[in-house]
Each structure stands twice: as C-alpha cells, then as structure tokens.
Write an enzyme that holds these catalytic residues in place. Sequence first.
Site, short mmCIF file in Angstrom:
data_model
loop_
_atom_site.label_atom_id
_atom_site.label_comp_id
_atom_site.label_asym_id
_atom_site.label_seq_id
_atom_site.Cartn_x
_atom_site.Cartn_y
_atom_site.Cartn_z
CG HIS A 1 -5.28 -6.36 -0.39
ND1 HIS A 1 -6.51 -6.40 0.21
CD2 HIS A 1 -5.29 -7.31 -1.36
CE1 HIS A 1 -7.25 -7.35 -0.39
NE2 HIS A 1 -6.53 -7.90 -1.35
CG ASN B 1 -3.68 -2.09 6.85
OD1 ASN B 1 -3.55 -1.78 5.66
ND2 ASN B 1 -4.71 -2.77 7.30
CD GLU C 1 -8.74 -9.73 -3.52
OE1 GLU C 1 -7.55 -9.92 -3.19
OE2 GLU C 1 -9.60 -9.30 -2.73
CE LYS D 1 -4.01 -2.19 2.26
NZ LYS D 1 -5.00 -2.06 3.36
CE1 TYR E 1 -9.34 -3.33 0.40
CE2 TYR E 1 -8.37 -1.47 -0.76
CZ TYR E 1 -8.24 -2.58 0.07
OH TYR E 1 -7.01 -2.93 0.57
P1 ADP Z 1 -7.69 -6.85 5.68
O1 ADP Z 1 -6.94 -5.85 4.84
O2 ADP Z 1 -6.89 -7.31 6.86
O3 ADP Z 1 -8.25 -7.98 4.87
P2 ADP Z 1 -10.39 -5.78 5.77
O4 ADP Z 1 -10.65 -6.55 4.52
O5 ADP Z 1 -11.35 -5.99 6.90
O6 ADP Z 1 -8.93 -6.07 6.33
O7 ADP Z 1 -10.38 -4.25 5.46
C1 ADP Z 1 -9.79 -3.74 4.28
C2 ADP Z 1 -8.95 -2.54 4.62
O8 ADP Z 1 -9.82 -1.49 5.06
C3 ADP Z 1 -7.97 -2.74 5.77
O9 ADP Z 1 -6.75 -3.31 5.36
C4 ADP Z 1 -7.79 -1.32 6.27
O10 ADP Z 1 -6.88 -0.62 5.45
C5 ADP Z 1 -9.18 -0.75 6.08
N1 ADP Z 1 -9.95 -0.86 7.33
C6 ADP Z 1 -10.52 -1.97 7.83
N2 ADP Z 1 -11.14 -1.72 9.00
C7 ADP Z 1 -10.96 -0.41 9.24
C8 ADP Z 1 -11.36 0.49 10.28
N3 ADP Z 1 -12.08 0.07 11.32
N4 ADP Z 1 -10.98 1.77 10.19
C9 ADP Z 1 -10.25 2.21 9.14
N5 ADP Z 1 -9.84 1.42 8.11
C10 ADP Z 1 -10.18 0.14 8.16
MG MG Z 2 -9.70 -7.98 3.37
#
Ligand code: ADP
Ligand code: MG
Length: 165
Positions: free
Chosen positions: A115, A112, A126, A9, A49
Amino acid sequence: MEQTLSIIKPDATKKGVIGKIIDRFESNGLRIAAAKKVQLSVEDAKKFYEVHASRPFYNDLVDFMTSGPVVVMVLEGENAVLKNRELMGATNPKEAAPGTIRADFAESIDANAVHGSDSLENAKIEAENKLKEDLKKESDQESVTASASSSASESDIKPENEKVS
Ligand code: ADP
Ligand code: MG
C-alpha cells in the site's frame, strides 16, 4: 522533507520479501523513518480502508489485510508520495510497469504486495493516523515483553526503549 505511508501487505510478508521491498525504497532515495511489523485487527483495517467501504471488494480487502502480519512504514524523502507510487506500480500487478514492486512481487489485484498513500493530503492523514500511534504503543509493549522473556544469556543485553519516530 516529504513523508508517506507504506504498508507491506500480508502476501509479501508471507513470501519473505520484506527485505527486497525495503531495498527498493532505500535504493531509490526513500528513507525508512519508522517501521513496525504488526497484525492489523479487523477494526484497524476497516478504518484504514474506510474510503473504499462502499466498493464490492471492501470485505475481501479487510479479510486479506488481516490475514497475516504487515509492515507499516513511514517513508521519507524528496517527492516521497509520488516516488513511492512510482516504485509500487499500478494497482493491478498485471498492468504494473516492469521493475516495479507490484510487477515483481504481486500476484493479483487483491494481493498486491504494498500500500502507498496516493496524495500528499492522504499521506499526511495516514502517516499521522492511528497506525502510527499503534507503532509507538506496540514498540513500547515489545520492549517490555522482550525484557520479561529474555533468557539468562541475553539478560545483559539491554532492550532498547527507543520510540519508532
Ligand atoms: P492502490 O492500492 O493502488 O492505491 P486503491 O486505493 O484503488 O489502489 O485500492 C486499494 C486496494 O484495494 C488495492 O491495493 C487492492 O488491494 C484492492 N483493490 C482495488 N481494486 C480492486 C478490485 N477491483 N478488486 C479487488 N481488490 C481491489
Ligand atoms: Mg489507494
């Protein structure tokens, strides 16, 4: 051989830890089957997304994912989907296990670092979706640009026309 989609990212590309993150994959039995540094459009990020479209963080997530370049990769190896998720660590870096990519390189739940596809089913979607198509198109385009703009001293170096996959 199982494949999964990984994206480094914008926070991580800005920090200059692309190599360190790729090393985590390669040191743990995941091969980089395809890779490309790209700037996602708002449309790309929204589509990618889409599953989170109703979540309160959706717009911020799209803004963040388009705030700078990302590296889109197809990782390949045994149990690639699960292995990648383990190497990534929990979504919230503060909860991510020590030694995981998010624990080591990410600051916050919205920025974070990586992905990764969360299931074999989603990995298939994907890894084969438009992003991969874009990888192919962009790599073709870059070859053209590289050949057009190469300086005299570089002109005898033939740009490679290889596809990414
Ligand atoms: P992951 O990336 O671990 O699969 P998710 O699919 O649940 O997590 O969420 C997609 C992305 O959305 C996350 O990587 C993060 O960047 C963002 N995200 C998820 N939950 C939150 C939240 N509560 N607040 C802000 N951003 C979030
Ligand atoms: Mg996810």
